[in-house]
Write a protein that holds these residues in place. Structure first.
Motif, PDB file in Angstrom:
ATOM      1  N   THR A 194       2.540  -6.992  27.006  1.00 46.26           N
ATOM      2  CA  THR A 194       1.781  -7.581  25.904  1.00 46.26           C
ATOM      3  C   THR A 194       1.763  -6.599  24.741  1.00 46.26           C
ATOM      4  O   THR A 194       1.450  -5.425  24.910  1.00 46.26           O
ATOM      5  CB  THR A 194       0.347  -7.890  26.361  1.00 46.26           C
ATOM      6  OG1 THR A 194       0.395  -8.822  27.436  1.00 46.26           O
ATOM      7  CG2 THR A 194      -0.470  -8.473  25.223  1.00 46.26           C
ATOM      8  N   MET A 195       2.122  -7.104  23.556  1.00 44.52           N
ATOM      9  CA  MET A 195       2.259  -6.246  22.385  1.00 44.52           C
ATOM     10  C   MET A 195       1.116  -6.515  21.407  1.00 44.52           C
ATOM     11  O   MET A 195       0.779  -7.666  21.134  1.00 44.52           O
ATOM     12  CB  MET A 195       3.612  -6.500  21.702  1.00 44.52           C
ATOM     13  CG  MET A 195       3.877  -5.568  20.531  1.00 44.52           C
ATOM     14  SD  MET A 195       5.440  -5.924  19.709  1.00 44.52           S
ATOM     15  CE  MET A 195       6.552  -5.613  21.055  1.00 44.52           C
ATOM     16  N   VAL A 196       0.542  -5.429  20.875  1.00 42.28           N
ATOM     17  CA  VAL A 196      -0.513  -5.500  19.863  1.00 42.28           C
ATOM     18  C   VAL A 196       0.017  -4.829  18.598  1.00 42.28           C
ATOM     19  O   VAL A 196       0.364  -3.642  18.616  1.00 42.28           O
ATOM     20  CB  VAL A 196      -1.804  -4.806  20.343  1.00 42.28           C
ATOM     21  CG1 VAL A 196      -2.861  -4.836  19.249  1.00 42.28           C
ATOM     22  CG2 VAL A 196      -2.323  -5.463  21.606  1.00 42.28           C
ATOM     23  N   VAL A 197       0.088  -5.596  17.515  1.00 41.65           N
ATOM     24  CA  VAL A 197       0.582  -5.098  16.230  1.00 41.65           C
ATOM     25  C   VAL A 197      -0.621  -4.852  15.332  1.00 41.65           C
ATOM     26  O   VAL A 197      -1.325  -5.791  14.949  1.00 41.65           O
ATOM     27  CB  VAL A 197       1.547  -6.107  15.581  1.00 41.65           C
ATOM     28  CG1 VAL A 197       2.092  -5.551  14.279  1.00 41.65           C
ATOM     29  CG2 VAL A 197       2.680  -6.444  16.534  1.00 41.65           C
ATOM     30  N   VAL A 198      -0.865  -3.577  14.994  1.00 35.91           N
ATOM     31  CA  VAL A 198      -2.004  -3.192  14.154  1.00 35.91           C
ATOM     32  C   VAL A 198      -1.518  -3.065  12.717  1.00 35.91           C
ATOM     33  O   VAL A 198      -0.667  -2.213  12.407  1.00 35.91           O
ATOM     34  CB  VAL A 198      -2.626  -1.872  14.639  1.00 35.91           C
ATOM     35  CG1 VAL A 198      -3.799  -1.481  13.747  1.00 35.91           C
ATOM     36  CG2 VAL A 198      -3.069  -1.993  16.083  1.00 35.91           C
ATOM     37  N   ILE A 199      -2.031  -3.918  11.833  1.00 32.35           N
ATOM     38  CA  ILE A 199      -1.719  -3.865  10.398  1.00 32.35           C
ATOM     39  C   ILE A 199      -2.970  -3.359   9.697  1.00 32.35           C
ATOM     40  O   ILE A 199      -3.984  -4.061   9.607  1.00 32.35           O
ATOM     41  CB  ILE A 199      -1.306  -5.251   9.868  1.00 32.35           C
ATOM     42  CG1 ILE A 199      -0.089  -5.776  10.648  1.00 32.35           C
ATOM     43  CG2 ILE A 199      -0.998  -5.183   8.383  1.00 32.35           C
ATOM     44  CD1 ILE A 199       0.341  -7.167  10.237  1.00 32.35           C
ATOM     45  N   ASP A 200      -2.901  -2.133   9.176  1.00 32.98           N
ATOM     46  CA  ASP A 200      -4.094  -1.519   8.615  1.00 32.98           C
ATOM     47  C   ASP A 200      -4.505  -2.192   7.307  1.00 32.98           C
ATOM     48  O   ASP A 200      -5.688  -2.354   7.046  1.00 32.98           O
ATOM     49  CB  ASP A 200      -3.844  -0.022   8.394  1.00 32.98           C
ATOM     50  CG  ASP A 200      -5.094   0.698   7.926  1.00 32.98           C
ATOM     51  OD1 ASP A 200      -6.182   0.371   8.421  1.00 32.98           O
ATOM     52  OD2 ASP A 200      -4.980   1.570   7.048  1.00 32.98           O
ATOM     53  N   ASP A 201      -3.553  -2.584   6.492  1.00 33.65           N
ATOM     54  CA  ASP A 201      -3.884  -3.233   5.226  1.00 33.65           C
ATOM     55  C   ASP A 201      -2.992  -4.461   5.079  1.00 33.65           C
ATOM     56  O   ASP A 201      -1.802  -4.347   4.786  1.00 33.65           O
ATOM     57  CB  ASP A 201      -3.666  -2.270   4.054  1.00 33.65           C
ATOM     58  CG  ASP A 201      -4.253  -2.821   2.763  1.00 33.65           C
ATOM     59  OD1 ASP A 201      -4.892  -3.889   2.817  1.00 33.65           O
ATOM     60  OD2 ASP A 201      -4.081  -2.180   1.705  1.00 33.65           O
ATOM     61  N   LEU A 202      -3.581  -5.629   5.318  1.00 29.41           N
ATOM     62  CA  LEU A 202      -2.814  -6.874   5.239  1.00 29.41           C
ATOM     63  C   LEU A 202      -2.380  -7.181   3.814  1.00 29.41           C
ATOM     64  O   LEU A 202      -1.355  -7.840   3.601  1.00 29.41           O
ATOM     65  CB  LEU A 202      -3.661  -8.020   5.790  1.00 29.41           C
ATOM     66  CG  LEU A 202      -2.998  -9.387   5.892  1.00 29.41           C
ATOM     67  CD1 LEU A 202      -1.791  -9.327   6.817  1.00 29.41           C
ATOM     68  CD2 LEU A 202      -3.980 -10.428   6.393  1.00 29.41           C
ATOM     69  N   GLN A 203      -3.128  -6.673   2.828  1.00 31.88           N
ATOM     70  CA  GLN A 203      -2.777  -6.938   1.438  1.00 31.88           C
ATOM     71  C   GLN A 203      -1.429  -6.313   1.096  1.00 31.88           C
ATOM     72  O   GLN A 203      -0.656  -6.864   0.295  1.00 31.88           O
ATOM     73  CB  GLN A 203      -3.873  -6.370   0.523  1.00 31.88           C
ATOM     74  CG  GLN A 203      -3.704  -6.693  -0.953  1.00 31.88           C
ATOM     75  CD  GLN A 203      -3.856  -8.167  -1.245  1.00 31.88           C
ATOM     76  OE1 GLN A 203      -4.510  -8.887  -0.496  1.00 31.88           O
ATOM     77  NE2 GLN A 203      -3.229  -8.620  -2.324  1.00 31.88           N
ATOM     78  N   GLY A 204      -1.112  -5.158   1.706  1.00 36.43           N
ATOM     79  CA  GLY A 204       0.173  -4.521   1.448  1.00 36.43           C
ATOM     80  C   GLY A 204       1.341  -5.344   1.972  1.00 36.43           C
ATOM     81  O   GLY A 204       2.435  -5.324   1.390  1.00 36.43           O
ATOM     82  N   ILE A 205       1.142  -6.076   3.074  1.00 36.64           N
ATOM     83  CA  ILE A 205       2.201  -6.950   3.591  1.00 36.64           C
ATOM     84  C   ILE A 205       2.394  -8.162   2.683  1.00 36.64           C
ATOM     85  O   ILE A 205       3.522  -8.569   2.387  1.00 36.64           O
ATOM     86  CB  ILE A 205       1.856  -7.394   5.019  1.00 36.64           C
ATOM     87  CG1 ILE A 205       1.821  -6.193   5.982  1.00 36.64           C
ATOM     88  CG2 ILE A 205       2.837  -8.448   5.525  1.00 36.64           C
ATOM     89  CD1 ILE A 205       3.159  -5.582   6.262  1.00 36.64           C
ATOM     90  N   LEU A 206       1.279  -8.722   2.213  1.00 35.49           N
ATOM     91  CA  LEU A 206       1.371  -9.945   1.407  1.00 35.49           C
ATOM     92  C   LEU A 206       1.947  -9.675   0.021  1.00 35.49           C
ATOM     93  O   LEU A 206       2.565 -10.574  -0.574  1.00 35.49           O
ATOM     94  CB  LEU A 206      -0.019 -10.584   1.278  1.00 35.49           C
ATOM     95  CG  LEU A 206      -0.684 -11.009   2.598  1.00 35.49           C
ATOM     96  CD1 LEU A 206      -2.074 -11.573   2.339  1.00 35.49           C
ATOM     97  CD2 LEU A 206       0.166 -12.027   3.331  1.00 35.49           C
TER      98      LEU A 206
END
Length: 561
Positions: free
Chosen positions: A444-456
């Motif tokens: 099972t993989m957990v992907v931690v995105i610290d700042d979602l605004q940077g991805i968008l």
């Protein structure tokens, strides 16, 4: 052609009438009688009065031929027509259950199924070989015991044995060669085992417990609340109190005629009368018709991770991917399963508590799961999650959200699992892991995105598209996203918000993600919405110190091979 006239033949009719329809019983000869009958009826020296008549010539042949020549219209054998209800009455031959089961998969081609069948046959053959060796060994022991008894009777040897040798003999006679096989299998399991028992950190390294002197209510505040209701002309009285160490709830019993629509007006009036800036009314309380007045405590008792871990089902050390966040206002542990939570959105993080929700989730999973069962991918700009880069659970490398290849590794893994699951004819990670070997199981993989605004706001348009694909397809494949959205000035899109099944909202003035989140206090006070309930739960997030977190990481790094 002249038509022939039909005439009555009188002679033929007379001849037919002269025929006798049956034989009279006494119109027989004496020769057919037995000796006793001859003595009674007629003397033997007298001539017979009754004479047997000659048999008449019959006009037609009475017997049919024994063999009839078949024609093309002859039905040699009628076919069986089964009934619609009872079916055919013909008894079906009994067949072996293994043969019937094997016919189902006669034309079924699958690599996994063929491998399973092959392994099953090999296992059955090994069991047969072991059983055969055991029988041979027992037969040898029985023959040796018989010869030994014969020698003892002949006086060749004595029956004096040491206790240890006799005990060893008895043990071998019972187990035979099976004991050696069991010992080898046990050694193999110990050498191959990668389960959580080899990497589980102890509970003693999790720090201190939470203080328990927070259950006493503020009597002055209770009197002020009762006086405020009297002043407002509302019939209500405080009848109960409960607290989790950070928020206290006063249970108030109102008159039955009080309308729920007047609760917002009551909230504003109580704030002015009591002089409380942060007052939230819970209406109604679950299981009752009363309301609850939730007030922050002046003296806060922090909720430690050790208290949450030992008071929940996580202390059983199961492999169920459960995590804890904190405590509800009624002093109950808030725990949930990752497979049900799906993707998690943490909205409006405070500066001092920016990593606390993610830390609680990740530490709960790391305490009970090995690198074989769990993988963690970190996508962050700063060094907030650098401590997770040294654990063996890490998947790939740390990537910045503004990078062009931010989600490339995760998207590749997603596509590979999609193909493998489709070939295995399964739809989720649980079914896939049940069909394959231990070495081939998917973690099972957990992907931690610290700042979602940077991805968008990434310059590469493929990065937001990859995020949407992961959110849509990742949950059944065992890939879960924990996204941290800090910037509350820009609203998050509704379509993206719907892909997040679990939402954790801190104080939000506009309540964009969770309703009534503007009534929270600033700090670790949150509202949590889970997929199985539309009603938000007020949860006080637990806290974990850097020393405890580092102790857990050190234990995991030194005890995983």
């Amino acid at each position: 052609m002249v038509r022939r006239r039909r005439e009555f033949n009188k002679d033929s009719r007379i001849n037919d009438n002269k025929r006798e329809s049956f034989k009279f019983p006494l119109d027989i000869d004496n020769s057919s009688l037995s000796n006793d009958d001859q003595d009674v009826r007629t003397p033997s020296d007298q001539p017979s009065v009754y004479n047997k008549r000659d048999s008449k010539e019959e006009k037609y042949q009475l017997t049919r031929p024994s063999v009839k020549r078949p024609t093309r219209h002859t039905i040699l054998k009628a076919r069986d027509i089964p009934s619609a209800i009872y079916g055919s009455k013909r008894k079906q031959p009994e067949r072996d259950s293994k043969e019937v089961y094997g016919e189902k998969f006669k034309n079924y081609n699958s690599i996994i199924v063929s491998q399973i069948v092959k392994e099953r046959k090999e296992k059955e053959q090994r069991q047969r070989d072991i059983k055969k060796k055991e029988n041979q060994r027992r037969a040898q022991l029985a023959a040796e015991e018989k010869r030994r008894k014969a020698r003892i009777q002949n006086g060749e040897i004595s029956d004096k044995k040491t206790g240890a040798k006799k005990k060893e003999k008895e043990r071998l006679s019972v187990l035979g060669s099976k004991e050696e096989v069991l010992r080898k299998k046990q050694l193999q399991n110990q050498s191959k085992r990668l389960g959580p028992s080899m990497s589980q950190p102890g509970i003693s390294i999790l720090g201190d417990y939470q203080e328990t002197d927070y259950q006493e209510a503020d009597k002055l505040l209770i009197n002020r609340i009762n006086e405020a209701f009297d002043t407002l002309g509302v019939e209500g009285k405080v009848i109960g109190y409960v607290s989790n160490g950070i928020i206290g709830r006063y249970e108030v019993k109102l008159n039955r005629s009080f309308r729920v629509a007047n609760v917002p007006h009551l909230n504003q009036a109580l704030k002015k009368n009591l002089g409380l800036d942060h007052l939230r009314i819970m209406s109604p309380l679950i299981g009752t018709s009363n309301i609850g007045l939730e007030v922050p405590l002046s003296e806060v008792n922090p909720i430690t991770f050790r208290t949450l871990f030992e008071s929940s089902s996580l202390k059983l050390r199961k492999n169920d991917f459960k995590f804890v966040l904190g405590k509800t206002v009624d002093d109950k542990i808030f725990s949930y399963e990752l497979s049900k939570a799906g993707h998690i959105l943490v909205y409006g993080n405070q500066t001092l508590y920016d990593t606390q929700p993610v830390d609680m989730i990740l530490l709960s999973l790391l305490m009970n799961h090995s690198p074989h069962d769990l993988r963690i991918s970190v996508i962050a700009e700063d060094d907030s999650y650098d401590d997770y880069l040294d654990v063996p659970h890490l998947f790939g490398h740390k990537v910045s959200p503004s990078s062009e290849h931010a989600l490339l590794d995760v998207l590749t893994e997603l596509n590979n699992r999609n193909v493998q699951f489709r070939r295995a004819h399964v739809r989720n990670i649980q079914s896939y892991n049940n069909r394959v070997k231990f070495e081939s199981e998917k973690a099972t993989m957990v992907v931690v995105i610290d700042d979602l605004q940077g991805i968008l706001t990434n310059e590469n348009p493929e990065v937001p598209r990859a995020l949407i694909q992961i959110l849509r397809q990742g949950k059944p494949l065992g890939i879960h996203v924990i996204a941290n959205y800090k910037n509350t000035d820009q609203n998050i899109r509704y379509e993206l918000l719907q892909l997040m099944q679990t939402k954790i909202s801190f104080y939000d003035e506009d309540s964009d993600v969770v309703n009534s989140s503007n009534e929270l206090t600033e700090g670790n006070d949150t509202l949590v919405v889970i997929p199985t309930s539309n009603k938000p739960n007020r949860v006080s997030i637990g806290q974990v110190s850097k020393l405890v977190r580092q102790s857990v990481f050190d234990h995991i790094k030194h005890n995983n091979r």
